[in-house]
Design a protein around this motif. Sequence first.
Motif, short mmCIF file in Angstrom:
data_model
loop_
_atom_site.label_atom_id
_atom_site.label_comp_id
_atom_site.label_asym_id
_atom_site.label_seq_id
_atom_site.Cartn_x
_atom_site.Cartn_y
_atom_site.Cartn_z
N SER A 134 20.79 -67.66 22.39
CA SER A 134 22.30 -67.65 22.34
C SER A 134 22.84 -66.87 23.49
O SER A 134 23.73 -67.25 24.10
N ARG A 135 22.26 -65.65 23.83
CA ARG A 135 22.53 -65.11 25.07
C ARG A 135 22.44 -66.02 26.32
O ARG A 135 23.35 -66.10 27.04
N LEU A 136 21.45 -66.64 26.49
CA LEU A 136 21.26 -67.46 27.73
C LEU A 136 22.26 -68.66 27.62
O LEU A 136 23.03 -68.95 28.76
N ASN A 137 22.64 -69.30 26.58
CA ASN A 137 23.58 -70.57 26.33
C ASN A 137 25.05 -69.95 26.95
O ASN A 137 25.71 -70.35 27.40
N GLN A 138 25.32 -68.56 26.32
CA GLN A 138 26.63 -68.01 26.60
C GLN A 138 26.67 -67.67 27.99
O GLN A 138 27.67 -68.14 28.80
N GLU A 139 25.60 -67.19 28.61
CA GLU A 139 25.68 -66.96 30.22
C GLU A 139 25.78 -68.25 30.92
O GLU A 139 26.44 -68.31 31.88
N LEU A 140 25.11 -69.35 30.45
CA LEU A 140 25.24 -70.65 31.13
C LEU A 140 26.67 -71.31 30.94
O LEU A 140 27.23 -71.56 31.95
N SER A 141 27.33 -70.88 29.83
CA SER A 141 28.57 -71.54 29.51
C SER A 141 29.62 -70.61 30.50
O SER A 141 30.56 -71.51 30.75
N TYR A 142 29.55 -69.42 30.88
CA TYR A 142 30.26 -68.74 31.85
C TYR A 142 30.37 -69.44 33.32
O TYR A 142 31.17 -69.49 34.22
N LEU A 143 29.21 -70.27 33.43
CA LEU A 143 28.99 -71.08 34.62
C LEU A 143 29.47 -72.37 34.70
O LEU A 143 29.06 -73.54 35.38
N ASN A 144 30.01 -72.83 33.27
CA ASN A 144 30.48 -74.28 33.13
C ASN A 144 29.43 -75.01 32.98
O ASN A 144 29.54 -76.42 33.35
N LEU A 145 28.27 -74.71 32.23
CA LEU A 145 27.12 -75.29 32.18
C LEU A 145 26.76 -75.30 30.60
O LEU A 145 25.63 -74.74 30.18
#
Length: 175
Positions: A42-53
């Motif tokens: 979940s943390r990884l997905n959130q971090e990637l979403s900050y990069l619009n990924l």
Amino acid sequence: MKELSIFVDESGDFGEYSYHSPYYIITMVFHNQQEDVQPAISRLNQELSYLNLDNLCIHTGPIIRKEEIYVNMSVDERRRIFNKMVAFIRQIDIRYKCFCIEKKHISDVVEATGKLSRQISEFIHGHYEYFLVFDDVKIYYDNGQVEVSKILSSVFNALLPNPIFRKVMLQIDAK
């Protein structure tokens, strides 16, 4: 019930030696399913979403080679993705093992298959008590190369009581 998941991938091919592909590598990632990795995912997905990924399936080869969806990304953008993946791996409790042969010392597919089978067998023998702790040992592979599927099936079936094989399929969302 204790379950061990083994995720398998390969790098290279069983063809003749070539300077751009001198090795054949099989990597196994071991995850005890009692260790919850969902918070880290979940943390990884959130971090990637900050990069619009959002919904990104990270595959490091294309990141390094600037291929596929990474073709228009700068080095810094690709480095950020890679670094987030490395941070994720450090947060979770997994183990891995790589089995490698140098192709210039191999005469044919039969010899390559034998050497890799022997390496994997020796590894399992050396950690046999660990494997026996688990009620289920599940091996996940995409069946990308027939030789690897044969190696996995023959070695795990010969050495472990009831290995379970699962074919992994990558799902890519159309956008």
